[in-house]
Motif scaffolding. Sequence first.
Motif, mmCIF file in Angstrom:
data_model
loop_
_atom_site.group_PDB
_atom_site.id
_atom_site.type_symbol
_atom_site.label_atom_id
_atom_site.label_comp_id
_atom_site.label_asym_id
_atom_site.label_seq_id
_atom_site.Cartn_x
_atom_site.Cartn_y
_atom_site.Cartn_z
ATOM 1 N N ASP A 24 65.574 -55.857 -14.504
ATOM 2 C CA ASP A 24 64.962 -54.958 -15.404
ATOM 3 C C ASP A 24 64.510 -53.582 -13.847
ATOM 4 N N ASP A 37 66.553 -52.466 -18.891
ATOM 5 C CA ASP A 37 66.532 -53.372 -18.824
ATOM 6 C C ASP A 37 67.603 -54.278 -19.230
ATOM 7 N N ASP A 188 60.529 -55.961 -23.008
ATOM 8 C CA ASP A 188 60.409 -57.091 -24.335
ATOM 9 C C ASP A 188 60.078 -58.433 -23.385
ATOM 10 N N GLY A 189 60.052 -58.060 -22.032
ATOM 11 C CA GLY A 189 59.595 -59.314 -21.521
ATOM 12 C C GLY A 189 58.589 -58.731 -21.543
ATOM 13 N N ASP A 227 60.982 -64.005 -19.890
ATOM 14 C CA ASP A 227 61.512 -62.590 -19.136
ATOM 15 C C ASP A 227 61.074 -61.685 -18.424
ATOM 16 N N ASN A 228 61.847 -61.427 -17.374
ATOM 17 C CA ASN A 228 61.452 -60.076 -16.679
ATOM 18 C C ASN A 228 60.652 -59.038 -17.828
HETATM 19 MG MG MG Z 1 64.134 -58.134 -21.036
#
Ligand code: MG
Length: 360
Positions: A24, A37, A188-189, A227-228
Amino acid sequence: MTAAHDPGYAGDSNVGRVRADNEDAFLLAPPLFAVADGLGGHQAGEIASALAIDTLLEAAPRAADLKALGRAVRQANTAVIEAAATGRGKPGMGTTLTAVMLEGTRLAVAHVGDSRAYLLHLGKLEQLTDDHSLVADLVRQGRITSEESRTHPNRSVITRALGSDMDMMADTFEAQAAPGDRLLLATDGLTSMVPDDEIAHVLATSPTPDAAVDELIDRALDAGGQDNVTVVVVDIERHGGRTPKSRGAARSLWARVLWLVAALAVVGTAAWAARSYAASRAYLIDEGGYVAVYEGVPGTFAGLTLHERSDVTTIPVSALDPITAARLGQGIQVDGLGDATALVETYRLRAAETSAAPTP
Ligand code: MG
């Protein structure tokens, strides 16, 4: 951070609890804010997202001009595609990009992928962007619910990103906020780990953007940190159109020239000479490693700038010979935009020859 030091915006990124790399990236350059991202794995995704953010910053307009912001995002797309083609990063790398430029309470938004922009207004959270993702399509078609989309096995498949298609179109739109609203940009993390009502609660109850960013990232990590996670929070009306930078930038080249003419009216002919001289000139300069074209003359005159960016090309200064590269550092002046364009074309050919030549 204490309220006394609160600048009205904050951002942070965390690798999460599962991934080895953070792909990210984010940008805090008021009145411009963005998150990206990256996709493509180690030494690809992080290059794509960083390049998109860098190019956006270089190419972005100085005011909340929606068309110009869209052009800057297209330039970021081109930069990612060309980088992959020339061996920086890897083929197939890409990135989402969600960018917002503020002017007072008005927002210009450009968006590609499944990162999101939200606005908290009177305690209510409104998602401004539509995800470009498989599950978002399924929700729009009524085939799954948005709750099911959060756990769908293909929830990370995105249908649009920077880095694959030269003709990629970003969603661009304007939105109107109110003083006291809070803007959130997130990858989205965050949004796949923390439900919207919880995000709304944190945004509504955090004393500062900085506190909100920390709390949102903590909650994503507590929920598993799959996730990140990257979060940018901005308090509306404390940024955008109010900083000295954008106030100055809102003035056009011609407004500045006219101001100069007025200020120098007592020496009339000198003013007209300055105006027509600046208007007839252009120059090329190294801007963030790429050849940029400006209309006018470099530097300042009587404290005024007499130039305006016309374009940042995708030609890397590093692909040109050292003498030209050094001259670009200072700015190469030419007679007008026509000559500047011609010079850019010769540089483009030279750069192409350099990259086509076998590396020793
Ligand atoms: Mg992501």
